[in-house]
Design a protein around this motif. Structure first.
Motif, PDB file in Angstrom:
ATOM      1  N   GLN A 110      15.018  -7.874 -10.487  1.00 47.61           N
ATOM      2  CA  GLN A 110      15.828  -9.170  -9.720  1.00 47.61           C
ATOM      3  C   GLN A 110      14.225  -9.579  -9.167  1.00 47.61           C
ATOM      4  OE1 GLN A 110      19.604  -7.611  -8.689  1.00 47.61           O
ATOM      5  NE2 GLN A 110      20.288  -8.831 -10.459  1.00 47.61           N
ATOM      6  N   LEU A 111      13.674  -8.551  -7.793  1.00 47.32           N
ATOM      7  CA  LEU A 111      13.133  -8.842  -7.257  1.00 47.32           C
ATOM      8  C   LEU A 111      12.471  -9.501  -7.751  1.00 47.32           C
ATOM      9  CD1 LEU A 111      13.155  -5.605  -5.024  1.00 47.32           C
ATOM     10  CD2 LEU A 111      13.738  -8.067  -4.323  1.00 47.32           C
ATOM     11  N   GLY A 112      11.373  -8.690  -8.683  1.00 42.64           N
ATOM     12  CA  GLY A 112      10.185  -9.884  -9.340  1.00 42.64           C
ATOM     13  C   GLY A 112      10.242 -10.807  -9.884  1.00 42.64           C
ATOM     14  N   SER A 113      11.617 -11.388 -10.071  1.00 41.39           N
ATOM     15  CA  SER A 113      11.885 -12.653 -10.727  1.00 41.39           C
ATOM     16  C   SER A 113      11.802 -13.245  -9.834  1.00 41.39           C
ATOM     17  CB  SER A 113      13.023 -12.961 -11.158  1.00 41.39           C
ATOM     18  OG  SER A 113      13.917 -12.102 -11.267  1.00 41.39           O
ATOM     19  N   GLY A 114      12.421 -12.857  -8.934  1.00 42.08           N
ATOM     20  CA  GLY A 114      12.842 -13.234  -7.633  1.00 42.08           C
ATOM     21  C   GLY A 114      11.191 -13.382  -7.199  1.00 42.08           C
ATOM     22  N   GLU A 115      10.325 -13.161  -6.927  1.00 42.11           N
ATOM     23  CA  GLU A 115       9.066 -13.131  -6.813  1.00 42.11           C
ATOM     24  C   GLU A 115       7.990 -14.370  -7.573  1.00 42.11           C
ATOM     25  OE1 GLU A 115       5.017 -10.996  -5.626  1.00 42.11           O
ATOM     26  OE2 GLU A 115       6.939  -9.673  -6.410  1.00 42.11           O
ATOM     27  N   GLN A 116       8.060 -14.091  -8.635  1.00 42.24           N
ATOM     28  CA  GLN A 116       8.280 -15.245  -8.795  1.00 42.24           C
ATOM     29  C   GLN A 116       8.113 -16.856  -9.407  1.00 42.24           C
ATOM     30  OE1 GLN A 116       8.452 -13.754 -13.637  1.00 42.24           O
ATOM     31  NE2 GLN A 116       7.312 -12.496 -13.540  1.00 42.24           N
ATOM     32  N   GLN A 117      10.163 -17.415  -8.583  1.00 44.67           N
ATOM     33  CA  GLN A 117      10.068 -18.189  -8.977  1.00 44.67           C
ATOM     34  C   GLN A 117       9.682 -18.618  -7.243  1.00 44.67           C
ATOM     35  OE1 GLN A 117      14.510 -17.845  -8.672  1.00 44.67           O
ATOM     36  NE2 GLN A 117      14.608 -17.769 -10.545  1.00 44.67           N
ATOM     37  N   LEU A 118       9.500 -17.650  -6.580  1.00 41.26           N
ATOM     38  CA  LEU A 118       9.124 -18.395  -4.963  1.00 41.26           C
ATOM     39  C   LEU A 118       7.931 -18.533  -5.189  1.00 41.26           C
ATOM     40  CD1 LEU A 118       9.506 -17.875  -1.867  1.00 41.26           C
ATOM     41  CD2 LEU A 118       8.697 -16.138  -1.938  1.00 41.26           C
ATOM     42  N   ARG A 119       7.006 -17.887  -6.430  1.00 43.15           N
ATOM     43  CA  ARG A 119       5.309 -18.332  -5.979  1.00 43.15           C
ATOM     44  C   ARG A 119       5.510 -19.746  -6.851  1.00 43.15           C
ATOM     45  NH1 ARG A 119       2.397 -12.900  -8.371  1.00 43.15           N
ATOM     46  NH2 ARG A 119       2.327 -11.728  -6.636  1.00 43.15           N
ATOM     47  N   GLN A 120       6.646 -20.520  -8.004  1.00 38.26           N
ATOM     48  CA  GLN A 120       6.037 -21.386  -8.656  1.00 38.26           C
ATOM     49  C   GLN A 120       6.066 -22.136  -7.618  1.00 38.26           C
ATOM     50  OE1 GLN A 120       9.043 -20.933 -11.402  1.00 38.26           O
ATOM     51  NE2 GLN A 120       7.823 -19.929 -13.000  1.00 38.26           N
ATOM     52  N   VAL A 121       7.175 -22.611  -7.206  1.00 40.77           N
ATOM     53  CA  VAL A 121       7.867 -23.215  -6.326  1.00 40.77           C
ATOM     54  C   VAL A 121       6.528 -22.794  -4.069  1.00 40.77           C
ATOM     55  CG1 VAL A 121       9.329 -23.150  -3.253  1.00 40.77           C
ATOM     56  CG2 VAL A 121      10.060 -23.047  -5.341  1.00 40.77           C
ATOM     57  N   GLU A 122       5.876 -22.275  -3.891  1.00 45.21           N
ATOM     58  CA  GLU A 122       4.881 -21.883  -3.262  1.00 45.21           C
ATOM     59  C   GLU A 122       3.698 -22.661  -4.201  1.00 45.21           C
ATOM     60  OE1 GLU A 122       2.122 -19.375  -0.790  1.00 45.21           O
ATOM     61  OE2 GLU A 122       2.831 -18.751  -2.508  1.00 45.21           O
ATOM     62  N   ARG A 123       3.672 -22.489  -5.290  1.00 48.63           N
ATOM     63  CA  ARG A 123       2.319 -23.574  -6.300  1.00 48.63           C
ATOM     64  C   ARG A 123       2.646 -25.071  -6.232  1.00 48.63           C
ATOM     65  NH1 ARG A 123       2.874 -20.610 -10.888  1.00 48.63           N
ATOM     66  NH2 ARG A 123       1.953 -19.328 -10.181  1.00 48.63           N
ATOM     67  N   TYR A 124       4.083 -25.499  -5.857  1.00 45.00           N
ATOM     68  CA  TYR A 124       4.524 -26.761  -6.027  1.00 45.00           C
ATOM     69  C   TYR A 124       3.926 -27.458  -4.928  1.00 45.00           C
ATOM     70  CZ  TYR A 124       7.245 -30.956  -6.255  1.00 45.00           C
ATOM     71  OH  TYR A 124       7.514 -32.368  -6.363  1.00 45.00           O
ATOM     72  N   VAL A 125       4.779 -26.825  -3.614  1.00 46.37           N
ATOM     73  CA  VAL A 125       4.243 -27.066  -2.250  1.00 46.37           C
ATOM     74  C   VAL A 125       2.938 -26.896  -2.221  1.00 46.37           C
ATOM     75  CG1 VAL A 125       5.028 -26.812   0.201  1.00 46.37           C
ATOM     76  CG2 VAL A 125       6.989 -26.186  -1.734  1.00 46.37           C
ATOM     77  N   THR A 126       2.448 -26.939  -2.323  1.00 45.80           N
ATOM     78  CA  THR A 126       0.749 -26.515  -1.717  1.00 45.80           C
ATOM     79  C   THR A 126      -0.058 -27.320  -2.635  1.00 45.80           C
ATOM     80  OG1 THR A 126       0.352 -24.549  -3.087  1.00 45.80           O
ATOM     81  CG2 THR A 126       1.140 -24.110  -1.188  1.00 45.80           C
TER      82      THR A 126
END
Length: 120
Positions: free
Chosen positions: A91-107
């Motif tokens: 669950q933490l790994g999948s949450g980290e992947q989602q966070l990275r996708q959001v970060e990639r989009y925002v930047t």
């Protein structure tokens, strides 16, 4: 998301798993928490000013709750600590992947261009 909604479960006493009458074990099964946690909370509430309330609630639950059918908790498979840690790591790994996708989009340039057009 929880697979069982609390409203679809029935609260039972589990005397075969309990120390006294199985109220704490039944509550633990109902809320999907370790029995030890419920017992510690009950004992602490006895010592920290809720003695009469805790005692009255326990006695009331002993009389109100039905005993669990013999096979009721057999279908609930207890997970080992290792399985729980593996599930948490997933669950933490999948949450980290989602966070990275959001970060990639925002930047990204696309986000900055769209936000600038939105401000116009």
């Amino acid at each position: 998301m929880m697979s069982n909604i609390l409203g679809s479960k029935k609260l039972y006493r589990a005397p075969e798993e309990g120390r006294l009458k199985g109220v704490c074990a039944g509550l633990a099964h109902y809320f999907d928490v370790p029995v030890r946690l419920i017992r510690v909370m009950a004992v602490l509430s006895l010592f920290f000013g809720l003695f009469l309330f805790t005692l009255a609630a326990y006695i009331t639950l002993v009389w109100v709750l039905d005993e669990a059918p013999a096979s009721h908790f057999d279908e609930e498979q207890q997970k080992s600590p290792r399985q729980l840690l593996d599930q948490l790591a997933y669950q933490l790994g999948s949450g980290e992947q989602q966070l990275r996708q959001v970060e990639r989009y925002v930047t990204s340039d696309t986000f900055s261009v769209q936000s600038r057009f939105g401000k116009l």
